[in-house]
Design a protein around this motif. Structure first.
Motif, PDB file in Angstrom:
ATOM      1  N   PRO A   1       0.828  -1.208   0.000  1.00  0.00           N
ATOM      2  CA  PRO A   1       0.000   0.000   0.000  1.00  0.00           C
ATOM      3  C   PRO A   1       0.864   1.260   0.000  1.00  0.00           C
ATOM      4  O   PRO A   1       2.066   1.211   0.310  1.00  0.00           O
ATOM      5  CB  PRO A   1      -0.805  -0.128   1.294  1.00  0.00           C
ATOM      6  CG  PRO A   1       0.059  -0.948   2.191  1.00  0.00           C
ATOM      7  CD  PRO A   1       0.776  -1.922   1.293  1.00  0.00           C
ATOM      8  N   PRO A   2       0.297   2.412  -0.354  1.00  0.00           N
ATOM      9  CA  PRO A   2       1.078   3.662  -0.388  1.00  0.00           C
ATOM     10  C   PRO A   2       1.806   3.952   0.921  1.00  0.00           C
ATOM     11  O   PRO A   2       2.946   4.443   0.912  1.00  0.00           O
ATOM     12  CB  PRO A   2       0.011   4.724  -0.681  1.00  0.00           C
ATOM     13  CG  PRO A   2      -1.079   3.990  -1.378  1.00  0.00           C
ATOM     14  CD  PRO A   2      -1.093   2.624  -0.785  1.00  0.00           C
ATOM     15  N   GLU A   3       1.163   3.645   2.046  1.00  0.00           N
ATOM     16  CA  GLU A   3       1.772   3.930   3.340  1.00  0.00           C
ATOM     17  C   GLU A   3       3.112   3.210   3.520  1.00  0.00           C
ATOM     18  O   GLU A   3       3.973   3.677   4.266  1.00  0.00           O
ATOM     19  CB  GLU A   3       0.814   3.534   4.465  1.00  0.00           C
ATOM     20  CG  GLU A   3      -0.413   4.423   4.590  1.00  0.00           C
ATOM     21  CD  GLU A   3      -1.495   4.074   3.594  1.00  0.00           C
ATOM     22  OE1 GLU A   3      -2.548   4.744   3.590  1.00  0.00           O
ATOM     23  OE2 GLU A   3      -1.311   3.114   2.802  1.00  0.00           O
ATOM     24  N   TYR A   4       3.286   2.094   2.840  1.00  0.00           N
ATOM     25  CA  TYR A   4       4.529   1.326   2.950  1.00  0.00           C
ATOM     26  C   TYR A   4       5.735   2.171   2.534  1.00  0.00           C
ATOM     27  O   TYR A   4       6.853   1.954   2.995  1.00  0.00           O
ATOM     28  CB  TYR A   4       4.433   0.071   2.085  1.00  0.00           C
ATOM     29  CG  TYR A   4       5.483  -0.973   2.354  1.00  0.00           C
ATOM     30  CD1 TYR A   4       5.273  -1.971   3.299  1.00  0.00           C
ATOM     31  CD2 TYR A   4       6.693  -0.970   1.662  1.00  0.00           C
ATOM     32  CE1 TYR A   4       6.240  -2.940   3.546  1.00  0.00           C
ATOM     33  CE2 TYR A   4       7.669  -1.936   1.902  1.00  0.00           C
ATOM     34  CZ  TYR A   4       7.435  -2.907   2.850  1.00  0.00           C
ATOM     35  OH  TYR A   4       8.404  -3.863   3.095  1.00  0.00           O
ATOM     36  N   PHE A   5       5.507   3.159   1.645  1.00  0.00           N
ATOM     37  CA  PHE A   5       6.593   3.964   1.092  1.00  0.00           C
ATOM     38  C   PHE A   5       6.641   5.376   1.687  1.00  0.00           C
ATOM     39  O   PHE A   5       7.511   6.159   1.316  1.00  0.00           O
ATOM     40  CB  PHE A   5       6.429   4.056  -0.431  1.00  0.00           C
ATOM     41  CG  PHE A   5       6.389   2.712  -1.098  1.00  0.00           C
ATOM     42  CD1 PHE A   5       7.557   2.029  -1.397  1.00  0.00           C
ATOM     43  CD2 PHE A   5       5.180   2.113  -1.412  1.00  0.00           C
ATOM     44  CE1 PHE A   5       7.516   0.792  -2.006  1.00  0.00           C
ATOM     45  CE2 PHE A   5       5.132   0.881  -2.033  1.00  0.00           C
ATOM     46  CZ  PHE A   5       6.311   0.210  -2.320  1.00  0.00           C
ATOM     47  N   GLN A   6       5.733   5.705   2.582  1.00  0.00           N
ATOM     48  CA  GLN A   6       5.690   7.051   3.143  1.00  0.00           C
ATOM     49  C   GLN A   6       6.603   7.153   4.363  1.00  0.00           C
ATOM     50  O   GLN A   6       6.654   6.237   5.188  1.00  0.00           O
ATOM     51  CB  GLN A   6       4.247   7.410   3.501  1.00  0.00           C
ATOM     52  CG  GLN A   6       3.332   7.471   2.282  1.00  0.00           C
ATOM     53  CD  GLN A   6       1.855   7.596   2.634  1.00  0.00           C
ATOM     54  OE1 GLN A   6       1.491   7.707   3.801  1.00  0.00           O
ATOM     55  NE2 GLN A   6       1.007   7.565   1.613  1.00  0.00           N
ATOM     56  N   PRO A   7       7.339   8.254   4.476  1.00  0.00           N
ATOM     57  CA  PRO A   7       8.349   8.381   5.550  1.00  0.00           C
ATOM     58  C   PRO A   7       7.798   8.164   6.947  1.00  0.00           C
ATOM     59  O   PRO A   7       8.467   7.571   7.794  1.00  0.00           O
ATOM     60  CB  PRO A   7       8.858   9.820   5.366  1.00  0.00           C
ATOM     61  CG  PRO A   7       8.579  10.155   3.943  1.00  0.00           C
ATOM     62  CD  PRO A   7       7.316   9.429   3.591  1.00  0.00           C
ATOM     63  N   GLU A   8       6.579   8.640   7.201  1.00  0.00           N
ATOM     64  CA  GLU A   8       6.036   8.514   8.555  1.00  0.00           C
ATOM     65  C   GLU A   8       5.731   7.066   8.947  1.00  0.00           C
ATOM     66  O   GLU A   8       5.504   6.763  10.117  1.00  0.00           O
ATOM     67  CB  GLU A   8       4.786   9.374   8.718  1.00  0.00           C
ATOM     68  CG  GLU A   8       3.668   9.058   7.751  1.00  0.00           C
ATOM     69  CD  GLU A   8       3.701   9.903   6.500  1.00  0.00           C
ATOM     70  OE1 GLU A   8       2.626  10.269   6.002  1.00  0.00           O
ATOM     71  OE2 GLU A   8       4.821  10.191   5.997  1.00  0.00           O
ATOM     72  N   TYR A   9       5.717   6.162   7.943  1.00  0.00           N
ATOM     73  CA  TYR A   9       5.465   4.746   8.226  1.00  0.00           C
ATOM     74  C   TYR A   9       6.743   3.911   8.067  1.00  0.00           C
ATOM     75  O   TYR A   9       6.669   2.681   7.994  1.00  0.00           O
ATOM     76  CB  TYR A   9       4.403   4.189   7.277  1.00  0.00           C
ATOM     77  CG  TYR A   9       3.020   4.731   7.510  1.00  0.00           C
ATOM     78  CD1 TYR A   9       2.124   4.084   8.355  1.00  0.00           C
ATOM     79  CD2 TYR A   9       2.602   5.896   6.880  1.00  0.00           C
ATOM     80  CE1 TYR A   9       0.844   4.570   8.563  1.00  0.00           C
ATOM     81  CE2 TYR A   9       1.322   6.401   7.085  1.00  0.00           C
ATOM     82  CZ  TYR A   9       0.454   5.733   7.929  1.00  0.00           C
ATOM     83  OH  TYR A   9      -0.812   6.226   8.132  1.00  0.00           O
ATOM     84  N   ALA A  10       7.896   4.551   8.012  1.00  0.00           N
ATOM     85  CA  ALA A  10       9.134   3.863   7.675  1.00  0.00           C
ATOM     86  C   ALA A  10       9.474   2.734   8.648  1.00  0.00           C
ATOM     87  O   ALA A  10      10.126   1.757   8.274  1.00  0.00           O
ATOM     88  CB  ALA A  10      10.287   4.862   7.617  1.00  0.00           C
ATOM     89  N   LYS A  11       9.064   2.854   9.901  1.00  0.00           N
ATOM     90  CA  LYS A  11       9.362   1.819  10.887  1.00  0.00           C
ATOM     91  C   LYS A  11       8.152   0.969  11.237  1.00  0.00           C
ATOM     92  O   LYS A  11       8.191   0.165  12.170  1.00  0.00           O
ATOM     93  CB  LYS A  11       9.929   2.459  12.150  1.00  0.00           C
ATOM     94  CG  LYS A  11      11.260   3.167  11.939  1.00  0.00           C
ATOM     95  CD  LYS A  11      11.816   3.731  13.235  1.00  0.00           C
ATOM     96  CE  LYS A  11      13.158   4.413  13.004  1.00  0.00           C
ATOM     97  NZ  LYS A  11      13.716   4.976  14.273  1.00  0.00           N
ATOM     98  N   LYS A  12       7.090   1.141  10.483  1.00  0.00           N
ATOM     99  CA  LYS A  12       5.848   0.436  10.780  1.00  0.00           C
ATOM    100  C   LYS A  12       5.803  -0.910  10.048  1.00  0.00           C
ATOM    101  O   LYS A  12       6.229  -1.024   8.901  1.00  0.00           O
ATOM    102  CB  LYS A  12       4.653   1.282  10.342  1.00  0.00           C
ATOM    103  CG  LYS A  12       3.297   0.608  10.524  1.00  0.00           C
ATOM    104  CD  LYS A  12       2.190   1.502   9.999  1.00  0.00           C
ATOM    105  CE  LYS A  12       0.830   0.816  10.047  1.00  0.00           C
ATOM    106  NZ  LYS A  12       0.431   0.482  11.419  1.00  0.00           N
ATOM    107  N   ARG A  13       5.308  -1.926  10.747  1.00  0.00           N
ATOM    108  CA  ARG A  13       5.023  -3.214  10.120  1.00  0.00           C
ATOM    109  C   ARG A  13       3.529  -3.313   9.872  1.00  0.00           C
ATOM    110  O   ARG A  13       2.725  -2.768  10.629  1.00  0.00           O
ATOM    111  CB  ARG A  13       5.507  -4.372  11.005  1.00  0.00           C
ATOM    112  CG  ARG A  13       7.014  -4.351  11.216  1.00  0.00           C
ATOM    113  CD  ARG A  13       7.483  -5.481  12.118  1.00  0.00           C
ATOM    114  NE  ARG A  13       7.455  -6.769  11.428  1.00  0.00           N
ATOM    115  CZ  ARG A  13       8.426  -7.212  10.651  1.00  0.00           C
ATOM    116  NH1 ARG A  13       9.496  -6.464  10.436  1.00  0.00           N
ATOM    117  NH2 ARG A  13       8.346  -8.375  10.072  1.00  0.00           N
TER     118      ARG A  13
END
Length: 378
Positions: free
Chosen positions: A137-149
């Protein structure tokens, strides 16, 4: 243009219509008993009929996913097999071999559109390597989600469907993208595969005695490899599984038999036991207990209720599995009423056949449901 592209189907229909009109227009000129006139009539009828058959065939292939590409259709696919390294760490069991454009706005920007990656996945426990696609999903590539699984869902075709049909025909990634933008589901990684890991045999996602260990591949190898390569949760509560037809049966069965792998499963028009036919061969090796263990009704009746959430779909008119689905729902409801941990949901249409059109009416609701029953990794 690809074999399953809508433009190809529409072009074939347009050609068939134009040839039919040309035949009607030319018919008076081809009247008479001369050899030229007779051959002309035969030729126009033959060309017209071939164009109609081609249009119908392309439409049927797009709807049911018999062939995924021109190379697949003509038998010219020469992609070599992949060697499975049994001592490879999980992070190296996924090989990205290409990408596929998302048919959404700003498709070239993964932070807006997300991305589809074509992969080959090695399964050392099952001794299987199989291709697939992963939607990020787009969030996978967004900086604010960089450490999110992210939570994930295994998405399965029916038999003998192609993985491309999950993208081009059933539009799972596009639907997930739209629902997330509408805040109707959380961003999820979709792992899209076909359960036919040993073509042309239909293994019904079983560990076949002295045969393909398909169940082990999907319940152990796939989650392990994906969570080792992508930022995806590794626990059952982070994973769901969804499929249509025999893929729906696989989804339900694997969640019921392996709640340590999947916490939720959605079966679109599933059957409830493995068939015995020319495509399956002898799946059970004469073992009656193994046959029962792969019957979903028998599992509800004779095995402890698994702590999973299940969703089944059917239609009152047009689906042969309606009565079996209602029996399954009632058995699961009875278990739940007794305080057992199995949860059951359903989507029953008034009418709808066993086809892509019906499943496209169900997928959005099923993805919303699945998103609400898998957890984002802490």
């Amino acid at each position: 243009m690809g074999l399953t592209a809508t433009k190809v189907v529409m072009l074939s229909v347009l050609v068939a219509v134009l040839l039919f009109a040309a035949t009607v227009w030319l018919w008076p000129r081809l009247a008479g008993g001369s050899i030229r006139a007779v051959l002309g009539r035969i030729g126009t009828l033959l060309i017209c009929q071939l164009s109609i058959f081609a249009a119908i065939g392309l439409y049927a292939n797009q709807s049911f996913g018999f062939y995924g590409s021109w190379a697949d259709l003509f038998g010219t696919e020469t992609t070599p097999g992949v060697v499975v390294d049994h001592d490879s760490p999980a992070s190296k069991r996924v090989q990205v071999v290409g990408t596929k454009r998302m048919s959404v706005a700003n498709a070239n920007n993964p932070r807006v559109a997300g991305r589809i990656e074509k992969i080959t996945l090695q399964g050392p426990k099952a001794d299987i390597a199989s291709p697939g696609y992963v939607y990020l999903p787009p969030e996978y590539f967004q900086p604010e989600y960089a450490k999110k699984r992210f939570p994930a869902a295994l998405v399965l075709t029916g038999y003998p469907g192609t993985t491309e049909a999950l993208i081009n025909g059933l539009k799972y990634p596009q639907t997930a993208h739209r629902l997330a933008r509408q805040d109707k589901m959380q961003p999820m990684v979709l792992v899209m595969m076909r359960p036919t890991v040993a073509p042309p045999r239909d293994t019904e996602c079983m560990d076949v005695p002295e045969g393909p260990q398909t169940e082990t591949f999907f319940t152990e190898d796939v989650p392990s490899a994906i969570s080792g390569y992508y930022r995806v949760g590794a626990e059952a509560r982070n994973w769901g599984v969804i499929g249509n037809s025999s893929g729906g049966y696989c989804a339900l069965k694997m969640a019921m038999r392996h709640p340590d792998a999947f916490s939720a499963a959605a079966g679109l028009s599933p059957h409830y036991k493995a068939p015995k036919d020319a495509t399956t061969g002898d799946l059970f090796g004469g073992d009656e207990r193994l046959e029962k263990e792969n019957n979903l009704h028998w599992l509800l009746d004779h095995r402890p209720a698994p702590p999973v959430s299940l969703l089944v779909t059917s239609s009152k008119k047009g689906e042969k599995n309606y009565k079996a689905t209602m029996r399954f729902i009632n058995k699961a409801k009875a278990l739940n009423a007794r305080g057992e941990p199995t949860r059951i949901s359903s989507m029953i249409l008034d009418s709808g056949g066993h086809n892509f059109n019906t499943w496209n009416r169900e997928i959005a609701g099923c993805l919303e449901w699945l998103s609400g029953r898998v957890e984002t990794p802490k």
